[in-house]
Structure formats: C-alpha cells, structure tokens
Design an enzyme around this catalytic site. Structure first.
Site, short mmCIF file in Angstrom:
data_model
loop_
_atom_site.label_atom_id
_atom_site.label_comp_id
_atom_site.label_asym_id
_atom_site.label_seq_id
_atom_site.Cartn_x
_atom_site.Cartn_y
_atom_site.Cartn_z
CD GLU A 145 -1.77 2.29 1.84
OE1 GLU A 145 -1.31 3.25 1.17
OE2 GLU A 145 -2.01 2.36 3.06
CB CYS A 192 -1.69 6.85 1.64
SG CYS A 192 0.02 6.57 2.10
#
Length: 467
Positions: A234, A268
């Site tokens: 990720e 993020c």
C-alpha cells in the site's frame, strides 16, 4: 535515519535507541518460526480470546499510547485517541469474524463429481512468519490492520516500524505479550531500512507487507520477487475529490477540509486534488478556502488544535519545495502558503505548515504529479464529467477517490471509469475492518482488511478426496 523519538512540535530529541545486531535479529526470527509451529495449531476460539484480551488492554492504555503517538509523530491528541479506539474495534471485529472468513469452502456437488472426487473443499491455512514494514503516519492503525488478521489466521508477525516511532513499535510488542500471546508471535525489530533485505531473504520469513513510499515498496517487492515471496503493498496516493453540479456543496466543502487535513494532511488516502465543476466552483472554493483558513494550528497535545506539525523537518521541506515550485510557475495561493506565525512556547522550532489552497495548477508544476504529504490542497475547475474523470485519472497513483453527486448515472460512470481501489460517494475515504482496502497503479497491489485482507497471507489449499 537514527532510531529515535523526536518531538516534531519543537524538534527536541526525547529518546534514542540502538539498532538490533545480527545475532539478535536471528534470535527473533527463530522465535517467530518456533511460535508459528504452535500458533498455527490453535483454534479460532483461543486466537479470539488472545486478540480480545489485547483489545481490552489497548482500551485501558488509550490515553498513554495516544500521547506517545502524538509525541513521536505530531498528530493531534484527539486523533491519536481515536486511532487507538479504532484499532481495538478492528481487533474485536477480526476476533468475531475470522473463523467465518476462513471457513472451508465447498464447491458445487456436480463440479466435485465431475472432478472425480467423492468430496472436495478449499481450506485457508497460515503461511508462517510475515514481515511488516510500516510507516509513521498512523503508527498504531497501520500495524493493527495487518497484525489482527495475520494473528487470527495463525501467522506470526515481525514488525519493522518507521525509525521515528520506536516507542509505539515497542508498545505493540508489549501489548501482545501482556495479552498472553506465546513468545515470538509478534515481535518488533528495531532496525534501519538497510537491514530489511536480509530479514526478507531469510528462508524462515515467508512473506511481507509494506505500507509506505513508492521507492520503499519497489525495494521490498524486488527483493521478495527475487526470493519468490508473497507481498502486499500500500503505497502513495493523490486522491481526487470530485464535486459535481448536483452536490451538496456546503457539505462537500466541510468534508473536504477534513479529508485534506486529517492527520495533519499526512495520509495516503487524504483527498489531495479537488476537481470541481464550473457550475459550483466559486461557491465550493469560497467555502473550502474559508474552512482551511479557519483551522487552528498549534500544539498537538492541546485538544483545541486541529492541525499539528509535520512529522519531520525533511517532510516540511519537501512540501515547501512543491508549493514554491507551483507558485513560481504561476499558481495562485488562496490561503496559507508558508509557515505559521506567532507560535511560541518552543513551537516556533517545530515543523508546522499552514493549511494551504492552491489554484491555477498546470501539468508543468511538480505538485500536479507528485503526492503532497501535508495540509496543502490543489483546486481545479472543470466543465463536465468527462473532463473531471480524465483529470482524476491523470496520476500515477490509484488508491481511492471521492465523488460528490446525487446523480445515479454519474455514480455509475465514476465506479466504471475512476482508476482507484475505492470510490466513496458523498463522503470521504475511510478504512473499516469489514471493507477491503488497497490501490491500483503505483499505489500498490493486494488488499488489507475484510476477507480479502485476512486471506492474503494464507495458503489457499485445494483438498480433494477420491471415491
């Protein structure tokens, strides 16, 4: 980078730690390997008992660990408390659901017969010790969304946390130990990034998961690929936030402020590029800019603070470079655009940056392509859905996306065409244990959370019984 707790609110070094030597790293990998042989044989009831106990302890420790997170990486204290509570919730969710998520699956009887078997099933079995390379921005949650499903599946964990959150990393090892997990089930490795390759190449370590930067992901993936080991990545994100003519503009603007500045803008999945239809652009821009301007920047230990410091001096410098480049190339600053003034009590030495809104962004500007990790938003005007979708996809990242519209056809179009691991309508991107989480393109691959996440580090085994 030294392994140390440095308070980003004033730059003060509070504690430093020595990295583990090769002998101690080997001892811990051996302990993880031994623990796996036992832990894999325990039933779901015992694993759930241990994980629920860890969740109870985390609830009891919430205030202390929240203050530790805030001291180490600067998130507002209220957000740190909420992060700890979210972790406990996810632990209980996996304790309650793991047995069902990993239950044997039985194919259709006609297909079983056609295969020549008397019976057949699919069984999910644990893999072994998994290396988790985790970031500082959500120092508890990022780890727990790996650890809870991995432990419930019967794996063991080795945590290489970011070097600026060592006390949070050590707390996690201690938490699982106090909950009663056998030695070696979950351990923290206080090591620098240079030691990760040797750990991943160790044959006793079977897989890795990483949340972090694109270069870090590329490095771990290349080593794991060379060793033929499973990875889940990720990585970064530059999530679009689309506002279309039928939207609740006031609600979209309020949510946009939170979506951009959550965790001091260091997330993020934070919305970063605000793509607004011309019919509602002026209203949204006014409301959004006013909301960003009104945020309280200051000491993250104060409950009134909404935006604290960035986690490091380098992180602020990187953000300043992106903003300065954009302004130099013609961007307009609607608010912010620099370091805050009038901070005292030592905060003037901290790594603060004022919530900022930029417009007039062009492809020539670095900020159009690169991820902004801090409270800086870019605002775009578009004339229609086609242009909005094209601009939303004009990025190397594909983590998540946000769309504000009441039009069902527009919703269907966005689900079909947006290149992202998630599409959130009339709200902001968030993670939940029941929903899979991850991205596409350079935001990574694989999924965390939900049934998808717990099965990532399982051996999906076909079991076939002859007639």
């Amino acid at each position: 980078m030294p392994i140390a707790t440095v308070n980003p609110a004033n730059g003060e070094t509070l504690r430093t730690f020595d990295a583990l030597d090769e002998q101690e790293i080997d001892r811990r990998i051996s302990a993880a390997h031994r623990a796996f042989r036992v832990h894999r044989t325990t039933g779901f009831a015992e694993r759930a008992r241990l994980l629920n106990r860890a969740a109870d302890l985390l609830d009891e420790d919430r205030e202390d660990i929240a203050r530790t997170m805030t001291l180490e990486m600067g998130k507002p204290l209220g957000a740190a408390r909420a992060e700890a509570a979210k972790c406990a919730k996810a632990m209980r969710w996996y304790a309650a659901h793991a047995e069902h998520l990993l239950a044997d699956e039985y194919p259709d009887e006609a297909d079983v017969k056609d295969s020549g078997a008397a019976r057949a099933c699919v069984r999910y079995r644990p893999l072994g010790p998994v290396l988790a390379v985790m970031p500082w921005n959500f120092p508890l949650w990022q780890v727990m969304r790996f650890a809870a499903p991995a432990l419930m599946a019967g794996n063991t964990g080795l945590l290489k946390h970011a070097s600026n959150v060592p006390q949070t990393a050590l707390y996690l090892e201690d938490l699982f130990s106090r909950a009663g997990y056998p030695e070696g089930c979950f351990q923290t490795l206080l090591i620098g990034s240079g030691a990760v390759e040797a750990v991943l190449r160790d044959p006793r370590v079977v897989a890795a998961t990483l949340t972090g930067s694109e270069p870090a992901g590329r490095s771990v993936a290349s080593v794991a690929g060379d060793e033929i080991k499973k990875t889940v990545l990720e990585l970064g994100g530059s999530d679009p936030f689309l506002v279309l003519p039928s939207a609740d503009v006031a609600g979209a603007a309020r949510t946009a402020v939170t979506a951009r500045t959550q965790n001091n803008g260091q997330s993020c999945i934070a919305a970063k590029r605000f793509i607004v239809h011309t019919d509602v652009y002026d209203e949204f821009a006014e409301r959004f800019t006013a909301g960003m301007r009104a945020l309280t920047v200051g000491d993250p230990m104060e409950d009134s603070t909404e935006v604290g410091p960035l986690s490091s001096e380098r992180g602020r410098a990187d953000l300043e470079e992106l903003v300065d480049d954009a302004v130099r190339r013609g961007a307009t600053v609607l608010c912010g655009g620099g370091r805050p003034e009038h901070l005292d009590g030592g905060l003037e030495r901290g790594w603060f940056y004022t919530p900022t809104v930029l417009t007039g962004i062009t492809p020539a500007m670095r900020i159009h392509r690169e991820e902004t990790f801090g409270p800086v938003a870019t605002l775009y005007r578009v004339t229609g859905l086609d242009e909005a979708v094209e601009l939303a996809n004009d990025t190397s990242f594909g983590l998540s996306s946000n769309v504000w519209t009441r039009d069902e056809e527009e919703m269907d179009r966005c689900v079909r065409d947006l290149e992202a691991g998630g599409v959130f309508f009339n709200g902001m991107t968030a993670s939940h244990p029941a929903l899979p989480f991850g991205g596409v393109k350079r935001s990574g691959y694989g999924r965390e959370l939900a049934d998808h996440g717990i099965r990532e580090f399982c051996n999906t085994t076909t079991v076939w019984y002859g007639p």
